[in-house]
Design an enzyme around this catalytic site. Structure first.
Site, PDB file in Angstrom:
ATOM      1  N   GLU A 118      16.730  69.653  67.204  1.00 36.51           N
ATOM      2  CA  GLU A 118      15.289  69.502  67.217  1.00 36.51           C
ATOM      3  C   GLU A 118      14.647  69.074  68.700  1.00 36.51           C
ATOM      4  OE1 GLU A 118      13.639  67.988  63.341  1.00 36.51           O
ATOM      5  OE2 GLU A 118      15.654  67.240  63.294  1.00 36.51           O
ATOM      6  N   SER A 143      14.318  70.257  60.590  1.00 34.17           N
ATOM      7  CA  SER A 143      13.493  71.394  61.038  1.00 34.17           C
ATOM      8  C   SER A 143      14.193  72.621  60.545  1.00 34.17           C
ATOM      9  CB  SER A 143      13.475  71.649  62.483  1.00 34.17           C
ATOM     10  OG  SER A 143      13.057  70.885  63.201  1.00 34.17           O
ATOM     11  N   TYR A 155       8.133  77.143  63.074  1.00 38.17           N
ATOM     12  CA  TYR A 155       7.796  77.109  64.353  1.00 38.17           C
ATOM     13  C   TYR A 155       7.494  78.462  65.277  1.00 38.17           C
ATOM     14  CZ  TYR A 155       9.760  72.591  63.600  1.00 38.17           C
ATOM     15  OH  TYR A 155       9.952  71.300  62.871  1.00 38.17           O
ATOM     16  N   ARG A 163       6.239  61.929  56.059  1.00 36.58           N
ATOM     17  CA  ARG A 163       5.945  63.085  55.278  1.00 36.58           C
ATOM     18  C   ARG A 163       7.066  63.189  53.869  1.00 36.58           C
ATOM     19  NH1 ARG A 163       7.174  67.733  58.356  1.00 36.58           N
ATOM     20  NH2 ARG A 163       8.605  68.368  56.789  1.00 36.58           N
ATOM     21  N   ASP A 221       8.006  65.776  50.939  1.00 35.41           N
ATOM     22  CA  ASP A 221       8.145  67.077  50.766  1.00 35.41           C
ATOM     23  C   ASP A 221       8.533  67.392  49.254  1.00 35.41           C
ATOM     24  OD1 ASP A 221       7.335  67.186  53.373  1.00 35.41           O
ATOM     25  OD2 ASP A 221       9.226  68.419  53.993  1.00 35.41           O
ATOM     26  N   GLU A 248      12.461  66.262  50.371  1.00 33.82           N
ATOM     27  CA  GLU A 248      12.972  65.499  51.377  1.00 33.82           C
ATOM     28  C   GLU A 248      12.099  64.402  51.787  1.00 33.82           C
ATOM     29  OE1 GLU A 248      14.489  68.344  54.273  1.00 33.82           O
ATOM     30  OE2 GLU A 248      12.596  68.211  55.272  1.00 33.82           O
ATOM     31  N   ASN A 253      10.504  62.861  55.517  1.00 36.39           N
ATOM     32  CA  ASN A 253      10.702  62.868  57.078  1.00 36.39           C
ATOM     33  C   ASN A 253       9.844  61.538  57.528  1.00 36.39           C
ATOM     34  OD1 ASN A 253      11.352  65.754  57.827  1.00 36.39           O
ATOM     35  ND2 ASN A 253      10.308  65.919  55.835  1.00 36.39           N
ATOM     36  N   GLY A 275       6.756  66.151  62.421  1.00 31.66           N
ATOM     37  CA  GLY A 275       6.385  66.562  63.667  1.00 31.66           C
ATOM     38  C   GLY A 275       4.868  66.155  63.781  1.00 31.66           C
TER      39      GLY A 275
END
Length: 310
Positions: A14, A152, A222, A260, A262, A274, A276, A280
């Site tokens: 990443e 990612s 991305y 974050r 999810d 998951e 994070n 990002g």
């Protein structure tokens, strides 16, 4: 004026994503309030100063000690997993984001599942596979194979037939010593951001939905093709269930700053995917979009994170 060290890069897949996040953070921090010092960790582990000069870890430590607060924006292993938080702890420096334990736990998708299950939050049925046990793994139905600690969507595969399983396990185990094999969950992909404000209160902005045809993989994330919808169109019951599950998971992992969380939203309710702890952070990433939908600008979000760390 507070001096802020923004760290980007890292020794993992990443790296480039992190560079984009760090550059965006450094550019958006209020120049009237902060003196920003950029530091980069190259893929080979070399630390560089804001002029691009190699300074090594000892040189980086000197720079960090001259700063009031550290803003680590290194996604993935050797960054998000608590590594940089540990460096800051040892140096006695305040830093943005989750601590050592929270970063390590959240980065480990298997450990995160155990925490969620203990809270009564559903996760996809799954099991661990190692290099030693991979040869004995048998495909019986569609599964998702992923590294236990990577981000990612690197090394993640949707395995719809038995012939594809060995390659999927190889891809996951190339990035980690353990892989997670999970049942496919049919549901809407919903992200929820949770922020601990400087005053200690939790703030959860409107959720975001990722509309995708199949697996939301690295290319979709991305490649500029992701379809993000925020606020996600949710009924009151679903919205509350997602908010409650996200906040409970954030607290149980002892997260700080912004994270974050999810989910898949199924007919039976939220299923945690998951967490994070260093999501990002370009202005167009999921988390800043969610806060923008709540009326908090990108610059204000970054200021809130720095003030929270201080």
């Amino acid at each position: 004026m507070k001096r802020v060290a923004v760290i980007g890069g890292g020794q993992n897949g990443e790296h480039d994503v992190s560079l984009a996040s760090a550059a965006s953070v450094a550019a958006a921090l209020d120049v009237t309030a902060y003196d920003v010092v950029a530091l980069t960790i190259e893929s080979n582990g070399t630390w560089r100063d804001r002029g691009g000069r190699p300074i090594g870890l000892s040189g980086a430590a000197c720079v960090l000690r001259s700063c009031d607060v550290v803003f680590p924006v290194v996604h993935g292993p050797r960054g998000e997993d608590g590594t940089l938080a540990a460096l800051c702890e040892l140096a006695g420096l305040p830093y943005v984001g989750s601590g050592v334990g929270a970063g390590a736990l959240a980065m480990d998708k298997w450990a995160t599942k155990l925490v969620a299950n203990a809270l009564g939050i559903a996760t996809a049925p799954g099991h661990l596979v190692t290099r030693a046990t991979a040869a004995h793994e048998r495909w019986t139905h569609p599964v998702v194979v992923k590294p236990v600690a990577a981000g990612s969507s690197l090394g993640v595969s949707l395995v719809a037939e038995s012939d594809a399983l060995p390659a999927a396990l190889d891809a996951a185990l190339a990035l980690d010593t353990r892989a997670l094999v999970e049942d496919v969950v049919l549901g809407r992909e919903i992200d929820v951001a949770v922020l601990r404000r400087a005053d200690g209160s939790l703030f959860v902005p409107p959720a975001l939905e990722i509309v995708t045809d199949g697996l939301f993989d690295h290319e979709q994330k991305y490649g500029g093709h992701a379809d993000f919808r925020v606020p996600a169109p949710l009924g009151g019951v679903d919205a509350k269930a997602l908010l409650d599950a996200a906040a409970a998971t954030y607290d149980a992992l002892s997260c700080s700053g912004v994270a974050r969380v999810d989910f898949f939203l199924t007919d039976d309710g939220p299923v945690l995917n998951e967490v994070n702890t260093v999501p990002g952070m370009t202005e167009h990433s999921q988390v800043p979009r969610m806060f923008a939908a709540a009326g908090m600008s990108y610059a204000d979000l970054l200021d809130e994170l720095v003030r929270g760390a201080l």
